[in-house]
Design an enzyme around this catalytic site. Sequence first.
Site, mmCIF file in Angstrom:
data_model
loop_
_atom_site.group_PDB
_atom_site.id
_atom_site.type_symbol
_atom_site.label_atom_id
_atom_site.label_comp_id
_atom_site.label_asym_id
_atom_site.label_seq_id
_atom_site.Cartn_x
_atom_site.Cartn_y
_atom_site.Cartn_z
ATOM 1 C CD GLU A 103 -2.778 0.961 2.609
ATOM 2 O OE1 GLU A 103 -3.141 -0.183 2.974
ATOM 3 O OE2 GLU A 103 -3.131 1.996 3.188
ATOM 4 C CG ASP A 105 -1.732 4.652 2.741
ATOM 5 O OD1 ASP A 105 -2.337 4.072 1.846
ATOM 6 O OD2 ASP A 105 -1.558 4.172 3.890
ATOM 7 C CD GLU A 107 -4.656 7.704 5.526
ATOM 8 O OE1 GLU A 107 -5.376 6.731 5.285
ATOM 9 O OE2 GLU A 107 -4.221 7.974 6.664
ATOM 10 N NE ARG A 131 8.738 0.359 5.833
ATOM 11 C CZ ARG A 131 8.213 -0.808 5.443
ATOM 12 N NH1 ARG A 131 7.028 -0.847 4.837
ATOM 13 N NH2 ARG A 131 8.881 -1.925 5.635
#
Length: 288
Positions: A103, A105, A107, A131
Amino acid sequence: MAAYPSQPKPFALALLLMASLVVAVAGKFNQDVDITWGDGRGKAFDNGNLIALSLDKASGSGFQSKNQYLFGKFDMQLKLVPGNSAGTVTTFYFHSQGSTWDEIDFEFLGNLSGEPFIVHTNVYTQGKGNREQQFYLWFDPTADFHTYSILWDPVHIVFYIDGRPIREFKNMESIGVPYPKSQPMRMYASLWNADDWATRGGLVKTDWTQAPFTASFRNFKTKACIWFKGASSCSNSTNNQWFSQELDSISHKQLKWVQKNYMIYNYCKDTKRFSQGLPQECTVINKN
Ligand SMILES: *[C@@H]1O[C@H](CO)[C@@H](O)[C@H](O)[C@H]1NC(C)=O
Ligand SMILES: *[C@@H]1O[C@H](CO)[C@@H](O)[C@H](O)[C@H]1NC(C)=O
């Protein structure tokens, strides 16, 4: 605050090399994605070229790409929730299937009017994340559309905002750190309520009198290897030079500028949290 270094020349060379290998998509946005949840709270506008996601007390909403990808450069333009967006989280991310998923990301954690959003980034490999790096922005992300990009190739993952790299996660398999390179991922975007943690660590709750909250997305651009029936659209190519592009010196300067002035959290500096020792890759990351 440091002066901003000169303009990037984003990917000019890489794109040239990629041109014949990858599938470039500039079709209608709402034909490349499916609005998958939110019961009508996600809507296409502007002839299908803009998607607005909304959130109210009952539900958020989201969409995902029809295609799966294994490497590529992906751009999305976002205009984040205006006004009091505390408690809300807007996302733009890539995710593979299964319990050992990969994944990548982006956000965006909302805030009270006039208080800064946090850009939260993370990389999961084989189901394991932890991370996080977080940043403030050098502009108001609710006033206009800005371009948030992810470059994912076998050498590194780079997060960009308006063409400026903010984070690089290198392939560090040589020191035993798993790297996402074999599981195809789909693109996802969403707007949801996370007032248990998003704003000032959960202290500021969503003000539902301001609902519905809305974030807008447009210009999803991909130069990517599409995964279809177990094969990559790039797999027959012998010309894979774009896979090994390092950041050039201008990009390095920009990365340093952002990290020096706008980074507010770096897991690789969090010795309290990782009291048993920092993750292995931090030896490399902290050297840069
Ligand atoms: C919200 O504003 C507060 C106060 O300026 C700040 O500490 C925080 O980092 C901001 N962002 C979020 C998402 O909490
Ligand atoms: C790759 O090669 C296989 C077998 O030679 C062929 O069937 C397939 O269409 C090729 N794919 C692309 C994207 O060129």
